[in-house]
Design an enzyme around this catalytic site. Structure first.
Site, PDB file in Angstrom:
ATOM      1  CB  SER D 300      -0.890   0.238   1.229  1.00  0.00           C
ATOM      2  OG  SER D 300      -1.597  -1.295   1.251  1.00  0.00           O
ATOM      3  CG  HIS D 398      -5.456  -2.237   4.253  1.00  0.00           C
ATOM      4  ND1 HIS D 398      -5.739  -3.453   3.363  1.00  0.00           N
ATOM      5  CD2 HIS D 398      -4.941  -1.296   3.476  1.00  0.00           C
ATOM      6  CE1 HIS D 398      -5.534  -2.986   2.265  1.00  0.00           C
ATOM      7  NE2 HIS D 398      -4.963  -1.830   2.085  1.00  0.00           N
TER       8      HIS D 398
END
Lengths: 468, 468, 468, 468
Positions: D300, D398
């Site tokens: 990410s 997340h």
């Protein structure tokens, strides 16, 4: 006998041929011979794919020469056939059938086996492209290569018979794989970006392709159509400005179709008629979709016009026959428009102008050259022949299909490419549906070209001027 | 020569042939001849479809006789070829190519044109079915019909080459159109209802078909497979009880595939190999789907066994050679089990038993007949030949494919049909993947049959008994 | 209060509810509460599926009662809201939102979680079918069950909102899975075999269904349409004889659509409007496919007419009011046609006739009964009400949709079923597109029924006769 | 009261609202109210689409304020509910249900009707995007707007419940329409050309999207996955070099999945959980496709790290607390590596370095800054909070899903964009499948962040240094 060192070695080639090309079964057992295992075909394909270009020439020569027909058997059976002439019909038929069978080259069987393997048909299409390149470049003097090519072409014609092709309409919902290929194969008006591509499958457009079960995801011939209420278009507008992406089609206003691009994608299918059939199928589709659709024509490029013209000018200069091409008055106008150096011969100035395309930037020159280039172009398309058929390949294609040479358009493609290839001129070939079949016969058998008054008028102007 | 008045009239036939079958273009212009308009092909198709059966025979005779090769040209070119023998290779090749071209029957061109029309390929497949029927029924003595059939078969073989076929897995999500045809074409184990059909495409089953671009929605050959962890099945369980509709497949337990039904659907494609290729493609599919799949075999019917047996019994009776078939001991057992009328000769009793299938209802008779029928059946499959190949068509099919005659199964198909055709016996042909190619060659060329110990054991029992 | 021992045990139920139905998160953390793991929903689904019918009643009662809203919190927040009335708008809005949130039953959250699991939506549709059965059978007196049902219906209405449905045209190429279900769900004219089914999706027919992403392969409502140039049809011709399977549709001749069967397939979606929307979507499809399509009407059965009639006759007999139904003249005609036993009262004879359907075999009786049954039927459809709306459910459906009661057809469905249900009468409800919306409002709000002159004429005949 | 002249006019707005927003039906007739004709919804949609931006603000304010709930009725029903508290349960339930119904804003009905129209759901998604923009920009102080947004969000949540979404795997065979959108929406690693796009759906990659029946051809959330045998990757290799286009996947070697890009495409679906469910569904797909797949993690970006860092540096400078961030030793190293002007304060130099990204070109500076930036970044991700949740939105996403903050990677994204946003650092969030559910609860309810040793180590280094 001394052999130049070959990369793969002649003996390797011979060995592989011995292994993969089976002898022709006897006439009696011809239906009782099982195909070889697939691995044999795969071995052949892998071997061939791994060869360097020059080795391919050698290998195909060998294949054509050593795995063709058995000449001795053929002549024996020909003798037998002659002996049988006075016997009953059944005997003659038998003798003919045996002779016919004996004329089957061994490599034909090999190709049949290869065609059954996954990817085999595509392999053979590509192999034929190699053959055509060898024949064109005269890389081999071997007369057998021509036979090999003929056999393969005849097989491909059967596998790609039109009943086996699938007509697909390409839209923005078609798989990306297909659209990318459409974009990549587009030869006439190159695709520039997503939006450009989207427009070509958007409202007031149709894009069709033939695909084939043996080559999934591969468009074989692609036809781009613009649908409209007006009859003839210029390419810029067709390719770019014509119709916005979110326009709603008004079916009732659509009366004509312009085929503005047709591209064959497989070099190895040269001579296998696909484009012709695609146009006919698409005409039928369009008629059933648009109730008022009545006019069909291409808008075609004229590749080769400029280089033909340069050749002509250069020849005229050599032979001092400039007056054959332009009248005195016309030469004067050109000179005036040019502000040319006194010294340069006008033919040279003209050649340079055409080579650079600079004339398009002067209004005067455009006006002066328009009648000249139009009649020269008309002659190039209508009068220039090769073995009796139109020299220009695009003209030849549409005339074979039975189209009429309809309208020559000045300033139709002003892109740099259009100016460089054809002085910006484009041409419409028009399809009158109830005449195409007749026109096609007249052209192919009598070499007669169907043309409109406009074209014939320009041609007669050319002939009046020229003493060619 | 006097001709019976024909319904459509000979002159109408001649006229239509004159119109639709073009002369062969000269060798030089063979690539310059445009195809005739589609309407010509459609006229031919419609005309033929409208004929009565007998007229079809006449029409095909005429077509084959009058639109074949030009025998005169052929013999001239054969002479030229012989003359050219001492010339250079290019000249010989040319002469051969001209001769080969002259051997093209005119109707071959017609068929090519027809194949391009929508529905044309299917039309030709059906036309060939008519031809085969004529040849089988000897409705015509015309030797040209055989040539016509040969030409058409060779064209069909190219159009239906395996690379052009599409393998489709049929599931409960497949179009109803396809599933209805699957149901209708199923010859081995007729489909009874929705549930039965659903089961055949349900868990632990696979159903595959070849389809073809030119005949959309039409399965050409259909293969039904049962997947399991056990190796051999009996048909009732396979067709009906085996695996419930909502079972979840456990991929890891599946180790073997049983091909329990294979049906060709197009009579006109006889001799065009499809079933063989379908089995091979399916084996590959199954292997990639089931990691532990290792055994492949058919479970096949034995059509013709009972009628062969009846013929044999009748002959033995005539020749008084009953002892060739059953040992004295066996005859005695049969008689005991029968409680037969003293008067009836035992061979007659046996014939009647087999004709009615009544023996299956007596446990005693079953026991008595099992060894007898098993060894007779083994001999029928293994030993009875026609032109050197297995008389039984199913056996011939699998042996050509390279399978091994593996196991003869007593009481495998106890349906009335199974009892009537093959005394309830079925047989497995097993495919050992790395032997099929070799077996196939041995069978087709040397007529050698690969068989298991079980089969060979039964055959040798038969031979010991029989003095045939 | 004494509870009978339950098979699964009350404590097991309580335990499972405690585990799977989470408490309502506080208003502040309502967006910060992650959904429970899928396994929780699956546990609930499996538990419920495993219950016996009676236990389901208990379980749903418990769920509705113990996992609804927290009444105490609700009343506290209602008090707070009342206290806030004089405060600023933002405060009032907040108080209302808190109150609204507190009115969310806990089981609503559970249902939301279940809907996200594969198969969850279908599970809830089936659970609602159970609820409706409980409510209909009065198996539970629990007032909470009604709330549970209301909550679930409101959720289903959102999940099955029309924008989320997919209109599918069903053809012979649709998956077999769908066609089998279409065949099985067809309530109006049962499907008999492959050919029958094929005809219903063949030429001059259309079959449409709504499907939903969450229930793949499951048609939710199915509409069968016959397309024709004539306006009204009788069902036999529509279902069986009308249009051969291989007819070619002539689009230009099609002017009207008859909806001859509409079936809902999911009991649990009762009250969720689907049929109405399906008809409207299909009308739009048909209009865009057929340029001349202008008339739309149903051809509908009249379930319940005969049993209503029997009830009426029986009541009249009891009350001696036979003359209310038939005039003296009519009674006489019936008696004459009957050749009845002198002793039997004519009302009894008539009841028997109708119960057996025997009258259809006598031409005389048919003639005598036609005016009687037609006006009784008109009244049944037009005049008989339940809570102000048409008693006949099919009539109620089409009137809600805004259709006009158009034509009552004598001898329209002469199948045994048709005679037994509705004396062979059928009715057309016609959709005038620019009136449906208005009609619908008038019916639903003012209970006004739109009807044609024919229907109103029959009704007034009935009223003249009857003193009911 | 004086109103500024509005482009469309307040009265026009009021008129349209009066026409399209129906009054709430009475509780009794709530199921008997037919939906308004579609034209009403279409009028509303067209009107709104035609408004200028500012007018939209006005219009939505009016809608929210004037077409919400009827506060008077609500308070009356709240009073009644309180009065009913001592009555039986059925009465209380009724009172609650009436109160609940009265809390339905009128615009909620409007939205339901709009959702049924073609394109209606997409319209509402876009309308909500406008609402969110208004709320974010504080363009309206109207408290009702927030309610409007809440109502619409709750409706969208139901329409986009996960059971109604379709998971689609995107490949090179997917429609071009979808792939173009995938390409256009890709936010994390922009797509550069056909080849780049093709690679992202090619071997060793997977691309999945959720689509919805009401918005065909529109991917809602897109997840790009790289499949490999190694666990962690750097983005350049993932996006470009990793795996050639024609590689053959070796399923047995694939053990881990890296989610290297996830993009939501519809601003109006903010707060409607889709990404979370997409990741979970994809994990299940991958597990069933790759038998050895066991490790799942994201790779990410860290948007906002650099601007946070700049803010921090600027604050430290102001407060003279530079030592909180770098140790004396570290400041020295930076200064040495910089060859800085003696005069410039080191904090300023550092800020400039980071702003320009120039430090990446000096090996020395990279070495000097690595430990500093790594621990600052760890703190930014782990320690910086907003209302108790991670300030960084990707981290928050997340962590809500239950992932563990796993590894912070130095020099992971060296593109100019990567350097400018996050000093080239990227982070893996790892999904341990049997912990996500638990982690998610801990994070959302207790705000506890699951992190690896590496991350915790860096955080504790930061804390040791800093006295923040």
């Amino acid at each position: 006998w001394y052999s130049a060192p070959s990369r793969t070695g002649v003996s390797a080639m011979e060995e592989i041929l011995a292994r993969v090309v089976a002898p022709l079964p006897s006439y009696e057992t011809r239906d009782k011979s099982p195909p070889p295992p697939e691995s044999t075909s795969l071995e052949f394909m892998n071997y061939y794919r791994g060869l360097e270009k020059e080795d391919k020439v050698d290998f195909l020569s060998k294949l054509s020469q050593e795995c063709g027909v058995d000449h001795k058997t053929v002549s024996e059976l020909a003798t037998k056939l002659l002996d049988a002439q006075r016997r009953d019909q059944a005997t003659i038929l038998q003798a003919e059938d045996r002779l016919r069978y004996s004329l089957t080259p061994r490599y034909k069987q090999l190709f049949s086996h290869v065609s059954r393997v996954e990817g085999g048909v595509k392999f053979l299409v590509d192999l034929r492209a190699d053959l055509l390149e060898i024949l064109a470049s005269k890389a081999s003097e071997n007369p057998h290569i021509r036979d090999l090519n003929g056999t393969l072409k005849s097989l491909l014609s059967k596998w790609f018979a039109v009943g086996l092709l699938r007509l697909e309409r390409i839209t923005w919902q078609s798989p990306c794989e297909i659209l990318q290929k459409i974009s990549q194969y587009e030869a006439v008006h190159p695709v520039r970006n997503w939006t450009d591509l989207k427009r070509r499958v958007g409202p007031y457009r149709r894009c069709y392709a033939f695909t084939h079960a043996a080559m999934p995801g591969e468009p074989l011939v692609v036809l781009h159509v613009a649908c409209s209420g007006v009859c003839f278009f210029f390419p810029q507008s067709i390719v770019r400005e014509f119709a916005t992406l979110d326009a709603e089609e008004d079916i009732n206003k659509i009366t004509s179709a312009i085929f503005y691009s047709i591209s064959s994608t497989q070099a190895g299918l040269q001579g296998v008629e696909l484009g012709n059939y695609l146009i006919k199928r698409v005409v039928r589709e369009l008629q059933s979709e648009f109730p008022h659709m009545a006019q069909f024509s291409s808008l075609s490029p004229i590749p080769g016009f400029c280089s033909w013209l340069q050749g002509l000018l250069s020849q005229c200069r050599k032979e001092g026959r400039g007056a054959d091409l332009l009248s005195e008055q016309e030469w004067r106008e050109v000179e005036q428009a040019l502000d040319a150096d006194a010294g340069t011969p006008p033919v040279d100035s003209l050649r340079k102008l055409i080579a650079t395309g600079e004339w398009t930037r002067s209004e005067k020159l455009c006006l002066a050259l328009e009648p000249v280039l139009m009649r020269l172009c008309a002659w190039y398309l209508y009068g220039e022949k090769r073995r009796g058929f139109a020299l220009n390949p695009v003209a030849n294609f549409h005339l074979q299909n039975g189209a009429t040479m309809w309208r020559i358009n000045w300033r139709a493609d002003t892109s740099p490419r259009g100016v460089a290839n054809s002085c910006g001129i484009m041409v419409n070939y028009r399809y009158f549906l109830n005449e195409t079949s007749n026109n096609s016969v007249l052209y192919l058998q009598n070499k007669a070209v169907a043309a409109s008054q406009q074209v014939l008028g320009l041609v007669s102007q050319f002939l009046k001027n020229s003493k060619l």
